[in-house]
Design an enzyme around this catalytic site. Structure first.
Site, mmCIF file in Angstrom:
data_model
loop_
_atom_site.group_PDB
_atom_site.id
_atom_site.type_symbol
_atom_site.label_atom_id
_atom_site.label_comp_id
_atom_site.label_asym_id
_atom_site.label_seq_id
_atom_site.Cartn_x
_atom_site.Cartn_y
_atom_site.Cartn_z
ATOM 1 N N SER A 142 0.826 -1.208 0.000
ATOM 2 C CA SER A 142 0.000 0.000 0.000
ATOM 3 C C SER A 142 0.856 1.251 0.000
ATOM 4 O O SER A 142 1.969 1.266 0.545
ATOM 5 C CB SER A 142 -0.856 -0.033 1.268
ATOM 6 O OG SER A 142 -1.454 1.218 1.478
ATOM 7 N N TYR A 166 -1.629 0.208 10.256
ATOM 8 C CA TYR A 166 -1.945 -0.497 9.006
ATOM 9 C C TYR A 166 -0.752 -0.413 8.044
ATOM 10 O O TYR A 166 -0.246 -1.427 7.550
ATOM 11 C CB TYR A 166 -3.207 0.094 8.366
ATOM 12 C CG TYR A 166 -3.384 -0.334 6.946
ATOM 13 C CD1 TYR A 166 -3.656 -1.671 6.636
ATOM 14 C CD2 TYR A 166 -3.245 0.567 5.885
ATOM 15 C CE1 TYR A 166 -3.784 -2.081 5.317
ATOM 16 C CE2 TYR A 166 -3.376 0.168 4.576
ATOM 17 C CZ TYR A 166 -3.642 -1.163 4.306
ATOM 18 O OH TYR A 166 -3.754 -1.572 3.009
ATOM 19 N N LYS A 170 2.034 -3.367 6.693
ATOM 20 C CA LYS A 170 2.367 -3.672 5.296
ATOM 21 C C LYS A 170 3.877 -3.541 5.064
ATOM 22 O O LYS A 170 4.479 -4.334 4.339
ATOM 23 C CB LYS A 170 1.599 -2.729 4.357
ATOM 24 C CG LYS A 170 0.095 -2.983 4.334
ATOM 25 C CD LYS A 170 -0.229 -4.222 3.548
ATOM 26 C CE LYS A 170 -1.690 -4.577 3.556
ATOM 27 N NZ LYS A 170 -2.020 -5.770 2.778
#
Ligand code: UDP
Length: 346
Positions: A142, A166, A170
């Site tokens: 991402s 988050y 990743k």
């Protein structure tokens, strides 16, 4: 959990015939999170490219109606044994790894959930792949790994400094893949998505999140009268109209990038990370205008304070994916993307 089959309405991957006309069975690809938004579009693209997608999903956020192009297995990433058994039983040659939690706000209040599922879940997957002898992986990463970039457009060399758990989860996985690659046990591609948007142009599948937090589906719901208004988070950003700018990339374009990455790995390509975006940014207000144009309906707007953790501008330099993978987005205008989403939602 037990295996279940949902070959249903889809045809799955077609047999592949080589230059001598010899027909080989389609190669199976494990798709973790294949019942989710981007994962299901990737399954459709895989089948179109001659692969058989084998979906592995716990259906916490996935949908059984989205598993249409190959078999499905109900299971959790933490279940290393079931993963390894699925890989062996379906003769899997490579893995596309989508399964992850993906709510930035939730990750801020419950970081453990993101480390457990996104990071520990990937450790489990890599263990399963190792025990089953599969060494190729395409990972859904991402632009959240970049945090608040110092300059745009963002290239793959831009420093990765995530500003939420988050994005951090990743990035942890990307680093883990890199070390496995250096150890000689894995070849991997990390695809760093910018803002996935839109729906399958044929209307087979589309975006359904619960709760929905993404801008485009929320604006469309406001246009359709399914919510009172769209709240614009922040109107005082240092951007031309004061609202955040994002690079919206059509989900089917993302899906095709996965088959391109897979082809590249299967041809012997080197491990690498690629940005996936159009290279063009649109503000929140421009997205709202596009929905007004496409739907020909009014969209009630409410101005609201900034949402914590939102960088003002995120736009991709995706030239590396173009030159190395030969990937080009086919949906290159916002209206084209919005049309497919609007058709799906209405
Ligand atoms: N956004 C907004 N109202 C909403 C949802 C999102 O103004 O109800 C804004 C958000 O602040 C961001 C942009 O829309 O600037 C895209 O947000 P989204 O959640 O779709 O994707 P993100 O960029 O967070 O991955």
């Amino acid at each position: 959990m037990d295996l279940f089959l949902t070959c249903g309405r889809g045809t799955g991957g077609l047999p592949v015939s080589d230059s001598l006309g010899i027909v080989e069975p389609a190669r199976s690809i494990l798709v973790t999170g294949g019942a989710g938004y981007v994962g299901s579009h990737a399954c459709k693209a895989l089948a179109a490219a001659g692969y058989t997608p084998v979906v592995f999903d716990n259906f916490e956020n996935g949908h059984d109606w989205a598993v249409r192009w190959g078999p499905g297995v109900v299971g959790d990433l933490a279940d290393t044994v079931l993963l390894a058994r699925t890989i062996a039983e379906h003769d899997v040659v490579a893995v596309l790894h989508f399964a992850a939690h993906a709510y930035v706000g939730e990750s801020m209040v419950d970081p453990g959930k993101y480390y457990r599922n996104n990071v520990a879940g990937t450790i489990s997957l890599l263990d399963a792949m190792k025990s089953a002898g599969v060494e190729k992986l395409v990972f859904s990463s991402s632009c959240a790994t970049y945090g608040v970039p110092e300059a745009v457009p963002i290239s793959e060399c831009t420093p990765q400094r995530p500003v939420n758990p988050y994005g951090e989860s990743k990035l942890c996985v990307e680093r883990m893949l890199d070390w496995h690659g250096r150890a000689g046990t894995l070849r991997w591609i990390a695809l760093r998505y910018f803002n996935a948007a839109g729906a399958d142009p044929a209307g087979d599948i589309g975006e359904v999140h619960d709760p929905e937090t993404h801008l485009l589906p929320l604006v469309i719901q406001a246009a359709l009268g399914k919510r009172d208004a769209i709240r614009v988070f922040g109107t005082d950003y240092p951007t031309p109209d004061g609202t955040c700018v994002r690079d919206y990339i059509h989900v089917s374009d993302l899906a095709r990038a996965h088959t391109a990455a897979l082809d590249y790995l299967l041809r012997g390509g080197e491990s690498a990370a690629f940005n996936l975006g159009t290279g063009r940014g649109y503000s929140v207000r421009e997205v709202i205008e596009a929905v007004r144009r496409v739907s020909r309906r009014p969209v009630p707007v409410e101005e609201a304070p900034r949402r914590e953790g939102d960088p003002p501008v995120l736009v991709a330099d995706a030239s590396k994916a173009r030159s190395v993978l030969g990937w080009h987005p086919q949906f290159d205008t916002l209206d084209a993307i919005v049309k497919t989403a609007y058709n799906w939602h209405s």
